[in-house]
Design an enzyme around this catalytic site. Structure first.
Site, PDB file in Angstrom:
ATOM      1  N   HIS A   1      -6.661  -4.704  10.215  1.00 28.44           N
ATOM      2  CA  HIS A   1      -6.241  -4.245   9.013  1.00 28.44           C
ATOM      3  C   HIS A   1      -5.268  -5.258   8.112  1.00 28.44           C
ATOM      4  O   HIS A   1      -4.454  -5.304   9.086  1.00 28.44           O
ATOM      5  CB  HIS A   1      -6.147  -3.139   8.234  1.00 28.44           C
TER       6      HIS A   1
ATOM      7  N   ASP B   1       0.849  -1.563   0.255  1.00 22.13           N
ATOM      8  CA  ASP B   1       0.518   0.274   0.198  1.00 22.13           C
ATOM      9  C   ASP B   1       0.976   1.152  -0.058  1.00 22.13           C
ATOM     10  O   ASP B   1       2.004   0.961   0.268  1.00 22.13           O
ATOM     11  CB  ASP B   1      -0.511  -0.007   1.288  1.00 22.13           C
TER      12      ASP B   1
ATOM     13  N   ASN C   1      -6.486  -2.962  14.107  1.00 14.61           N
ATOM     14  CA  ASN C   1      -7.987  -3.368  14.224  1.00 14.61           C
ATOM     15  C   ASN C   1      -8.297  -4.297  12.895  1.00 14.61           C
ATOM     16  O   ASN C   1      -9.639  -4.259  12.228  1.00 14.61           O
ATOM     17  CB  ASN C   1      -9.150  -1.887  13.193  1.00 14.61           C
TER      18      ASN C   1
ATOM     19  N   GLU D   1      -9.739  -2.072   5.509  1.00 17.79           N
ATOM     20  CA  GLU D   1     -10.246  -1.582   6.378  1.00 17.79           C
ATOM     21  C   GLU D   1     -11.258  -2.532   6.854  1.00 17.79           C
ATOM     22  O   GLU D   1     -12.172  -2.993   6.026  1.00 17.79           O
ATOM     23  CB  GLU D   1     -10.514  -0.227   6.202  1.00 17.79           C
TER      24      GLU D   1
HETATM   25  C1  GLP Z   1      -0.173   0.593   8.483  1.00 17.76           C
HETATM   26  C2  GLP Z   1       0.110  -0.494   7.259  1.00 17.76           C
HETATM   27  C3  GLP Z   1       0.006  -2.026   7.412  1.00 17.76           C
HETATM   28  C4  GLP Z   1       0.623  -2.434   9.075  1.00 17.76           C
HETATM   29  C5  GLP Z   1       0.216  -1.544   9.685  1.00 17.76           C
HETATM   30  C6  GLP Z   1       0.375  -1.904  11.515  1.00 17.76           C
HETATM   31  O1  GLP Z   1      -1.455   0.097   8.619  1.00 17.76           O
HETATM   32  N1  GLP Z   1      -0.684   0.145   5.474  1.00 17.76           N
HETATM   33  O2  GLP Z   1       0.768  -2.974   6.226  1.00 17.76           O
HETATM   34  O3  GLP Z   1       0.228  -3.534   9.362  1.00 17.76           O
HETATM   35  O4  GLP Z   1      -0.264  -0.194   9.835  1.00 17.76           O
HETATM   36  O5  GLP Z   1       1.790  -0.858  11.841  1.00 17.76           O
HETATM   37  P1  GLP Z   1       2.726  -1.247  12.867  1.00 17.76           P
HETATM   38  O6  GLP Z   1       3.695  -3.022  12.386  1.00 17.76           O
HETATM   39  O7  GLP Z   1       3.413   0.055  13.529  1.00 17.76           O
HETATM   40  O8  GLP Z   1       1.508  -1.300  14.346  1.00 17.76           O
END
Ligand code: GLP
Length: 243
Positions: A138, A67, A136, A143
């Site tokens: 995702h 993404d 959440n 989402e």
């Molecule tokens: C963002 C990314 C996700 C990732 C998430 C969790 O939202 N788009 O791909 O998994 O963050 O991030 P973290 O590893 O900082 O908790």
């Protein structure tokens, strides 16, 4: 799902880096699906170190990222393009033209989604997809919602995600409200999936993703239906899960 319980973040990073390294060694022209966020940072450090030691060659590897924020330029320090360069690509011998992310500068959502979908298709799909887990549930930026979105799409980020991302920006106004993301179909078609989770704040969502009902309200729960998923989670992340 194979669930590998490790002690802490360091062990999780090492284990996941070992799996990705094996993929690169066994198939040096693999297509790797990559993720951003805090969780994979340690993995990228290990991969860079293995490359520095001469153990890993990325010259024929292709990468497609999950993404990218929409409306943020590639050179912005919070863009995922910048993240990938500064956390991994600058330290390995991957060819820049073999690294792909959605183009957050492209205002035309429809065009950009089609362009990115074609890139994944032309690459022949994803051999190994690395995934983190949003607070959440995702995956990528898929989402929680009423249905699983299958293809690359432009998404309105949820309030939880915007709040979680705010820590990286100076003000709330700057935090992107939209993003381009691979869809659930693109992720589920990956031949192998490695999910990494760490920390107490992910304990509740980890339990739901691994053992709760498969529902678009918890997007990561769909992974229960994939035939080759390895979840590498530390003791904190698994503290509410009985395994
Ligand atoms: C963002 C990314 C996700 C990732 C998430 C969790 O939202 N788009 O791909 O998994 O963050 O991030 P973290 O590893 O900082 O908790």
């Amino acid at each position: 799902m194979r669930i590998v319980k490790v002690r802490d973040y360091q062990d999780m990073s090492k284990k996941a880096a070992d799996i990705i390294s094996a993929q690169v060694v066994l198939n040096p022209s693999s297509v790797l699906g990559l993720a951003t966020g805090s969780t994979p940072e340690g993995i990228y450090q290990h991969l860079a170190e293995k490359h520095r030691l001469g153990d890993l060659d990325f010259k024929d590897i292709k990468t497609v990222n999950l993404d990218e924020y929409k409306g943020i330029s590639k050179s912005h320090p919070q863009s995922y393009t910048y993240y990938m360069k500064t956390k991994l690509f600058n330290f390995i011998n991957i060819k820049p033209e073999n690294t792909y992310l959605p183009d957050g500068d492209n205002e035309d959502g429809q065009l950009e989604c089609k362009r990115y979908r074609d890139i994944i298709q032309r690459a022949g799909g994803i051999d190994l997809q690395l995934l983190g887990l949003g607070n959440n549930g995702h995956i990528g930026f898929n989402e929680p919602g009423e249905a699983f979105e299958k293809e690359v799409h432009c998404v309105d980020l949820s309030e939880t995600t915007i709040t979680a991302n705010a820590r990286f920006f100076y003000s709330m106004d700057e935090v992107p409200k939209q993003a381009y993301t691979m869809g659930i179909g693109n992720i589920m078609r990956a031949r192998k999936i490695v999910v990494v989770v760490s920390g107490k704040e992910k304990a509740e969502i980890t339990q739901k993703v691994l053992f709760g009902p498969v529902t678009p309200k918890v997007p990561g729960s769909i992974l229960q239906l994939h035939s080759d998923v390895t979840v590498i989670a530390d003791e904190d992340a698994l503290s509410l899960t009985k395994i």
